[in-house]
Design an enzyme around this catalytic site. Structure first.
Site, PDB file in Angstrom:
ATOM      1  N   LYS A 204      13.423  -3.492  16.982  1.00 22.58           N
ATOM      2  CA  LYS A 204      13.232  -3.108  15.586  1.00 22.58           C
ATOM      3  C   LYS A 204      11.825  -2.549  15.394  1.00 22.58           C
ATOM      4  O   LYS A 204      10.971  -2.649  16.285  1.00 22.58           O
ATOM      5  CB  LYS A 204      13.445  -4.319  14.675  1.00 22.58           C
ATOM      6  CG  LYS A 204      12.501  -5.475  14.950  1.00 22.58           C
ATOM      7  CD  LYS A 204      12.760  -6.653  14.034  1.00 22.58           C
ATOM      8  CE  LYS A 204      11.770  -7.783  14.307  1.00 22.58           C
ATOM      9  NZ  LYS A 204      11.909  -8.890  13.351  1.00 22.58           N
TER      10      LYS A 204
ATOM     11  N   ARG B 145      13.904 -17.814   4.815  1.00 22.77           N
ATOM     12  CA  ARG B 145      13.821 -16.365   4.600  1.00 22.77           C
ATOM     13  C   ARG B 145      15.233 -15.835   4.372  1.00 22.77           C
ATOM     14  O   ARG B 145      15.555 -15.376   3.295  1.00 22.77           O
ATOM     15  CB  ARG B 145      13.142 -15.676   5.787  1.00 22.77           C
ATOM     16  CG  ARG B 145      12.931 -14.193   5.603  1.00 22.77           C
ATOM     17  CD  ARG B 145      12.089 -13.600   6.731  1.00 22.77           C
ATOM     18  NE  ARG B 145      12.703 -13.766   8.044  1.00 22.77           N
ATOM     19  CZ  ARG B 145      12.141 -13.351   9.174  1.00 22.77           C
ATOM     20  NH1 ARG B 145      10.933 -12.783   9.159  1.00 22.77           N
ATOM     21  NH2 ARG B 145      12.755 -13.526  10.330  1.00 22.77           N
TER      22      ARG B 145
ATOM     23  N   TYR C 241     -17.905   8.673   4.625  1.00 19.80           N
ATOM     24  CA  TYR C 241     -17.637   8.547   3.197  1.00 19.80           C
ATOM     25  C   TYR C 241     -18.432   7.407   2.571  1.00 19.80           C
ATOM     26  O   TYR C 241     -18.627   6.351   3.181  1.00 19.80           O
ATOM     27  CB  TYR C 241     -16.141   8.294   2.958  1.00 19.80           C
ATOM     28  CG  TYR C 241     -15.279   9.532   3.106  1.00 19.80           C
ATOM     29  CD1 TYR C 241     -15.503  10.655   2.310  1.00 19.80           C
ATOM     30  CD2 TYR C 241     -14.237   9.564   4.020  1.00 19.80           C
ATOM     31  CE1 TYR C 241     -14.707  11.782   2.437  1.00 19.80           C
ATOM     32  CE2 TYR C 241     -13.433  10.685   4.158  1.00 19.80           C
ATOM     33  CZ  TYR C 241     -13.683  11.788   3.361  1.00 19.80           C
ATOM     34  OH  TYR C 241     -12.892  12.906   3.483  1.00 19.80           O
TER      35      TYR C 241
ATOM     36  N   MET D  39      -9.283   9.034   7.250  1.00 21.92           N
ATOM     37  CA  MET D  39      -7.843   9.188   7.407  1.00 21.92           C
ATOM     38  C   MET D  39      -7.472   9.657   8.808  1.00 21.92           C
ATOM     39  O   MET D  39      -6.536   9.137   9.431  1.00 21.92           O
ATOM     40  CB  MET D  39      -7.296  10.180   6.379  1.00 21.92           C
ATOM     41  CG  MET D  39      -5.775  10.374   6.487  1.00 21.92           C
ATOM     42  SD  MET D  39      -5.122  11.566   5.313  1.00 21.92           S
ATOM     43  CE  MET D  39      -5.298  10.670   3.778  1.00 21.92           C
TER      44      MET D  39
END
Length: 821
Positions: free
Chosen positions: A491, A588, A716, A765
């Site tokens: 997964k 859960r 930044y 980023m």
């Protein structure tokens, strides 16, 4: 040297129990998945821990294999056209057959052992020697009790040198390998901690490895490892041996090796036979300098011309010893194996190629095969026979000699005189939705083909080592009780590693089940040819049609989802498999104890549903402080599951343990375990951390190096401040790639040329700045974000998270490269 099947009783212990037609044995196989359909090939059936080769004889026979060595009784009359040889132990027979080949080999055989560097020394030596002599080297890392004999089988009369590596993991193994390798020249690379658990001490491990050189006449080793030196000098017949023991540290040594760093590498000064030789090598790290020194001393000992050695050294760094799978343009995948271009290497690459079941269209791009010792007619006849078995859609041949293939290969073939002409053709005829194997001699510059066909993504790459996945899988399997199955979690994009490539490899490794979080993930696996049963852990009513269409098995965890799925399936005529989730304390998902009676009622009214498994999930198996709670969960699960089994009247698979549970609770294995992050080399319990191998390495590159004056700011919000004159490197990774912004302000560190560099300022980023004031580096240099060091667990600890998050956050825009050595 030819070996007829009828001659096996003169070579091996045992007897022929059926001989229908005598064949000259061309190749041998021990893995039915790699066996090439040819009536002259021999399959040796070996009983292993998880598989028994005898169980695959029927399939192999139907696929055209006609020669078998067995070590248990079978009904040979079921195979009227086959030959069978019965022996007491098939592995011993395999080794004896290889020993016979070795005994008849007249060239110089070089044996290599040690803890690290065996494969790279072997490959570098082959590259350096083949400029003068014909050389054979064992494929990849074929250095085990079965790998070595498979390597020796390919020895031939035209080879001047053979280079064979040998590895051991426990006492007594080297004696068997020495008996069949019998190296004339030995290289003992180094001594480390690998496989320490198989030996009582480091000294004993050194001694066991040294047995490879019991009858060698020349042995090259580094004296800076005293255990190696002592072990070698305890060998018999010392007076008949020449020891070339060199040192970086002892300036009184006859072979004191000096190094001096230079702009593009290192100068190595080596004394040999009263002369000093200086070589320029293209690297500076200690491991590479150690490995190349072993090579250089052997070359000097064998008398290779100094100019030839230096000219070949100029290309040595670019040798890639890994078979890599990369994403290409137009929905293609590339299998890049251009470093080794001989028949044996081609056969190994084709075996890997054939394992990639997820592609229907297959293309082979191949150059002239050089320095094989065979005539062109014989060589390309053999090549045509071999590739014809692969049912390829297209073969592209590049070079002048490979045109001979046209005479023997009748399927789709396109020929080009050189690489440039092929690249010109490709501009107007690009490949689509194919798996492409690229394999060529270095002189043909096939790197340019890879660059043309590869999907262009930025320089950040996640490398996944498939051999290490196999190691970790087998490590956990070895801790399971007999008959316990393995479900592997793929997964979340296989924990960031790309699900269908990992699933394909796991299918080849014969795991029992796969699990995904959502139906879409299972659909992708099916679309890529994965046949294993797949459990979907979070089914949604909107995905029920996909579950049915792609034969996916849902987890049912509540009355609501059960009723929804039961309603959808009520008119289906065939039984549909489901998995029942029980909540024993995780809170859960899952049916709780008070809901079991209602669950039984639902099952009674829906006979179209067959329960494939019943399972639960441990809430805190990572931490020893919760062992008591985990035990309570296990007892609760056992009680609830048994009541359901009694009700059903048949026994579904029961499973409870995740990766940390496998490490901590061997008594709770039930029928199956679920392996997740442990497969990728992370043991959350810490119990087996030193024995698992880190599968993934996240790499990027330096985009620019800057010199910053005291008082200036970086990044930044001016968060980075130069408290003194400093040097920074901007690297091509940011939070959009999965490098968490929490690594800002020195919390994160990356590895550049062996030295950790802290993040300065904020992670951006697409880029990050790191301080490299004391690191010799330049634009284009490689940067290790995580791998062997810094590792994923260290990174997770630095930002107070878990390794799962580090892995699964890696963006899909980061290129995945899968490789095997």
């Amino acid at each position: 040297m030819k070996i007829e099947f009828s001659s096996l009783p003169t070579i091996l212990n045992g007897e022929i129990c059926q001989l229908q037609k005598d064949y000259t044995i061309e190749n041998i196989f021990i893995d039915s998945r790699n066996a090439v359909s040819n009536i002259k090939n021999l399959f040796i059936a070996i009983k292993g821990e998880r598989h028994d080769g005898h169980n695959f004889i029927a399939d192999l026979y139907s696929n055209g294999i006609r020669n078998f060595i067995i070590d248990e009784e079978i009904k040979v009359d079921k195979y009227p056209e086959a030959n069978f040889f019965k022996t007491e132990n098939s592995i011993n027979a395999l080794q004896a057959l290889a020993g016979y080949k070795r005994k008849n080999f007249k060239g110089n055989l070089i044996g290599i052992t040690g803890s690290n560097g065996k494969t790279i020394v072997k490959e570098w030596l082959a590259k350096l020697i083949e400029s003068v002599y014909s050389v054979y080297r064992s494929p990849r890392s074929y250095n085990s009790q079965v790998g070595v004999p498979l390597s020796l089988w390919h020895l031939n009369h035209y080879q001047d040198y053979a280079i064979i590596e040998a590895g051991i993991s426990k006492m007594g193994e080297m004696e068997k390998l020495e008996a069949i390798i019998k190296p004339k020249i030995g290289i003992y690379t180094n001594l480390g901690t690998a496989h320490d658990e198989g030996f009582p001490s480091l000294e004993e491990k050194a001694h066991q490895k040294a047995q490879l050189f019991k009858d060698s006449s020349t042995i090259i080793f580094c004296k800076d490892f005293p255990e190696i030196s002592n072990a070698l000098h305890s060998l018999p017949k010392l007076e008949e041996k020449e020891f070339i023991g060199w040192s970086f540290e002892d300036n009184t040594s006859n072979y004191f090796v000096e190094t001096e760093g230079r702009n593009n590498g290192t100068a190595i000064r080596i004394p040999f036979e009263e002369q000093f030789h200086i070589f320029q090598v293209p690297f500076q790290d200690y491991a590479s300098l150690e490995n190349i020194t072993h090579c250089l001393l052997l070359l000097l000992h064998e008398g290779l011309p100094i100019k030839v050695i230096q000219n070949t050294l100029n290309d040595i760094k670019s040798l890639n010893m890994r078979l890599e799978t990369k994403k290409g343009k137009n929905s293609t995948y590339l299998v890049d194996d251009s470093y080794n271009n001989d028949l044996v290497g081609l056969d190994t690459a084709l075996q890997f190629f054939s394992q990639q079941k997820q592609f229907q269209k297959r293309i082979l791009i191949l150059s002239d095969l050089l320095e094989t010792g065979l005539s062109s007619e014989v060589l390309y006849q053999q090549l045509a026979d071999r590739i014809a078995l692969e049912k390829l859609n297209l073969v592209v041949g590049i070079g002048s000699e490979i045109r001979m293939l046209e005479k023997f290969y009748t399927s789709d073939l396109k020929l080009f005189p050189n690489t440039a002409s092929f690249l010109e053709y490709e501009k107007e005829n690009s490949f689509q939705e194919s798996l492409i194997l690229i394999k060529g001699a270095r002189k043909f510059n096939f790197e340019s083909i890879v660059q043309r066909l590869e999907q262009k993504i930025h320089g950040t790459v996640l490398e996944i080592d498939l051999n290490k996945i196999t190691h970790n899988l087998n490590f956990y399997r070895a801790r399971l009780k007999p008959g316990v199955k393995t479900m592997v979690m793929v997964k979340a994009f296989a924990y960031g590693s790309s699900s269908h490539e990992i699933a394909n490899w796991l299918e080849f490794q014969n795991v029992d089940y796969l699990a995904v979080a959502y139906a879409d993930e299972g659909v992708i696996l099916r679309q890529h040819g994965i046949q294993l049963p797949i459990m979907v852990m979070n089914p949604d009513p909107r995905s029920f049609e996909l579950l049915h269409q792609y034969n996916l098995e849902p987890e049912l965890y509540s009355e609501t989802i059960f009723k929804d799925y039961a309603s959808y399936t009520r008119n289906h005529k065939s039984l549909l498999k489901v998995h029942l989730k029980l909540d024993t304390g995780m809170h859960r998902l899952g049916f709780e104890a008070h809901e079991i009676e209602q669950l039984q009622l639902l099952l009674r009214h829906n006979p179209q549903l067959k329960v494939a498994s019943i399972f639960s999930h441990l809430a805190a198996s990572d931490e020893a402080m919760h062992n008591g709670f985990s035990a309570q969960q296990a007892m609760s699960f056992k009680k609830l599951a048994e009541s359901l089994v009694d009700f059903l009247g048949y026994k579904p698979i029961l499973h409870l343990l995740n990766s940390p549970g496998i490490s901590r609770f061997p008594d709770y294995q039930f029928d199956m375990v679920r392996l997740g992050i442990g497969l990728y080399g992370v043991d959350p319990t810490g119990i087996y951390s030193g024995q698992l191998q880190s599968v993934s390495t996240l790499k990027t590159v330096i985009s620019q190096v800057k010199h910053i004056k005291k008082g200036e700011t970086i990044g930044y919000a001016r968060r980075g401040v130069a408290n003194e004159d400093m040097k920074t490197a901007t690297i091509s990774i940011g939070y959009a790639d999965g490098f968490n912004r929490k690594f800002s302000q020195g919390i994160g560190k990356v590895l550049i040329n062996g030295i950790l560099a802290p993040v300065i300022g904020n992670v951006c980023m697409d880029m990050t700045m790191v301080e490299v004031t004391n690191i010799d580096c330049k634009a284009g240099d490689e940067v290790i974000v995580f791998g062997e060091g810094p590792n994923i667990s260290d990174m997770a600890s630095a930002i107070d998270t878990i390794p799962y998050e580090i892995l699964t956050n890696i963006s899909e825009r980061v290129k995945r490269v899968f490789y095997t050595e």
